[in-house]
Design an enzyme around this catalytic site. Structure first.
Site, short mmCIF file in Angstrom:
data_model
loop_
_atom_site.label_atom_id
_atom_site.label_comp_id
_atom_site.label_asym_id
_atom_site.label_seq_id
_atom_site.Cartn_x
_atom_site.Cartn_y
_atom_site.Cartn_z
N GLU A 46 42.98 36.75 32.67
CA GLU A 46 43.52 36.12 33.08
C GLU A 46 42.31 34.63 33.15
OE1 GLU A 46 41.59 37.82 36.71
OE2 GLU A 46 42.41 39.69 36.94
N GLU A 88 36.72 43.40 35.05
CA GLU A 88 35.53 42.73 36.03
C GLU A 88 34.37 43.72 36.97
OE1 GLU A 88 36.45 38.91 37.74
OE2 GLU A 88 38.28 38.02 37.01
C1 FCB Z 1 39.29 37.36 39.06
C2 FCB Z 1 40.23 38.50 39.74
C3 FCB Z 1 42.03 38.31 40.29
C4 FCB Z 1 41.81 37.21 41.10
C5 FCB Z 1 41.18 36.43 40.01
C6 FCB Z 1 41.39 34.60 41.17
O1 FCB Z 1 38.08 37.56 39.09
O2 FCB Z 1 40.40 39.39 38.90
O3 FCB Z 1 41.75 39.58 41.01
O4 FCB Z 1 40.92 37.75 42.71
O5 FCB Z 1 39.82 36.50 40.43
#
Ligand code: FCB
Length: 477
Positions: free
Chosen positions: A371, A175
């Site tokens: 994620e 990210e």
């Molecule tokens: C993302 C991050 C991760 C976590 C989630 C909830 O932006 O990559 O580390 O904090 O959000």
């Protein structure tokens, strides 16, 4: 390999046979042991120590204690049946103080972790940069300094040299939008600097680091796939007006295309460069950078939480706190429906639309969702159970969206829940729980939540129950 053939049974959604069922974490969020085995401070140690930066004054100094408890954690992963685990490597463990020396003790930890994972039948997926820049590199300018990208390549080479034979997939960065726009734009994340020009400069240097990191991984002949994890989303206009469409275009440029275009096409989006002209002439982009950034990848990884709903702000209602440079005149709106403990909206259609859009705009390529998940206010009941039906609803809904994308022909090869364990949620400290496994921060005891058991069942079946209409709302309300 194509993943498009998905058998359908009434009421059940089956996944392709070699689908990766994963969970994800990040070093600073789980490891603790911040002074152990030669690790030096990162920008997150410094930031968390500053009063008022983190809810409750929390820091990652101990966190879940994973650095010492990694064997127990891998055992839990194996019990859940995970086919992949995404962790991050802490740069200041490998090259302390951001210097040239390689710290063998730091590499040893990840070496043991990788072997433990393989012994437990879990594929290791390694992220090289999940936000923990060595503090000394920040002192020299951090991501606004081009040299940081070169240092990243040296660090990547050191890790690849040690783990390259066993890691199944690499993410250079996690990210970069957050690193640049929160770290250097709003200052809500480490290193806590504010300024839109700094955010755009950092964006380019992060992208350059990605490209140089890919080159370092290829030079080391790593066995696994090489990729990057972008936090991407569907950006939707509130109405069909031309003004709202333009607001959506502007945010889409600054959230999605500013990363996807250079990485997958070797160009920055012309409209975003134009939008930000009054701030910068983009002189930090040197001749020859874009081909480096656009080095071929084996897959693209996306982290998805919620869609964005935007409109043109009413006259005189500028948002001076926006992380998006030159977007003060864009207003963000809550999406109707349930929200998580983060206040993020629960909308799996945003994930489906994102996956379809990547295929339409950037071609047919392997994709992983690295994620996806939700925070809820979980508690251990007197009988020892942690019941989290909302999280089950969230995961089921989003896995159904993934299934829909696969059925529509997207080459989607895996899905990682954020997160394996409750952990240090950046500026929110320990006040937000995302885990499939509950952590008691006083005792560091782990308890698998109902959602963890549900996920284990899905993995064993390689299938989930189809969500019924209204499920999402009922389970998340
Ligand atoms: C993302 C991050 C991760 C976590 C989630 C909830 O932006 O990559 O580390 O904090 O959000």
């Amino acid at each position: 390999m194509s993943t498009t053939a998905v058998p359908a049974t009434q009421g059940r959604l089956a996944f392709p046979s070699n689908f990766w069922w994963g969970a994800a974490t990040a070093a600073y969020q789980i490891e603790g042991a911040v002074d152990t085995d030669g690790r030096t401070p990162s920008i997150w140690d410094t930031f968390a120590a500053q009063p008022g930066r983190i809810d409750g004054g929390d820091t990652g100094a101990t966190s879940t204690g994973h650095y010492r408890r990694y064997r127990e954690d891998v055992r839990l992963m194996a019990e859940l049946g995970l086919s992949a685990y995404r962790f991050s490597v802490a740069w200041p463990r490998i090259r302390p103080a951001g210097g040239a020396g390689v710290n063998a003790a730091g590499l040893d930890f990840y070496d043991r972790l990788v072997d433990e994972l393989l012994a437990g039948g879990v594929r290791p997926v390694a992220t090289l940069y999940h936000w923990d820049l060595p503090q000394e590199l920040e002192d020299a300018g951090g991501w606004t300094n081009r040299d940081t990208a070169l240092r990243f390549a040296d660090y990547a080479a050191a890790v690849a040299g040690r783990l390259g034979d066993r890691v199944a997939m690499w993410n250079t960065l996690n990210e970069p939008w957050c690193s640049a726009f929160l770290g250097y734009g709003t200052g809500g994340h480490a290193p806590g600097r504010r300024g839109h020009v700094g955010a755009l400069t950092a964006t380019h240097h992060l992208l350059l680091a990605h490209g140089l990191g890919v080159a370092a991984l290829r030079a080391a002949n790593v066995a696994g796939q090489v990729s990057v994890a972008l936090n991407a989303g569907a950006v939707r206009p509130l109405t069909s007006s031309a003004e709202d469409a333009d607001a959506a275009r502007r945010i889409d440029g600054l959230l999605n295309r500013i990363f996807f275009d250079p990485i997958l096409r070797g160009v920055y989006p012309a409209d975003t460069i134009e939008d930000t002209r009054d701030l910068t002439d983009w002189h930090f982009v040197h001749p020859g950078d874009l081909p480096v950034i656009a080095a071929p990848l084996d897959a693209i990884c996306v982290n998805y939480y919620q869609p964005d709903l935007v409109s043109a702000a009413p006259a005189g209602r500028l948002d001076h706190g926006t992380p998006y440079p030159t977007a003060q005149a864009v207003q963000f709106h809550p999406t109707p429906g349930p929200v998580t403990h983060m206040g993020w909206s629960v909308d799996p259609t945003g994930l489906r639309d994102l996956l379809l859009r990547i295929r339409t705009d950037y071609g047919d390529r392997p994709i992983y969702v690295t994620e996806n998940g939700a925070a809820y206010d979980d508690h251990v009941e007197p009988d020892g159970a942690v019941d989290d039906p909302e999280r089950i609803g969230y995961l089921r809904g989003h896995l159904a969206a993934v299934h829909e994308a696969i059925t529509a022909g997207v080459d989607l090869r895996g899905y990682f829940v954020w997160s394996l364990l409750d952990n240090f949620e950046w500026a929110f400290g320990f006040s937000r729980r995302f885990g499939l496994i509950h952590v008691d921060y006083a005792t560091l005891a782990r308890t698998v939540k109902a959602s963890g058991r549900w996920y284990a069942r899905a993995i064993a079946d390689n299938a989930i129950d189809e969500p019924r209409t209204g499920d999402q709302r009922a389970e998340s309300a």
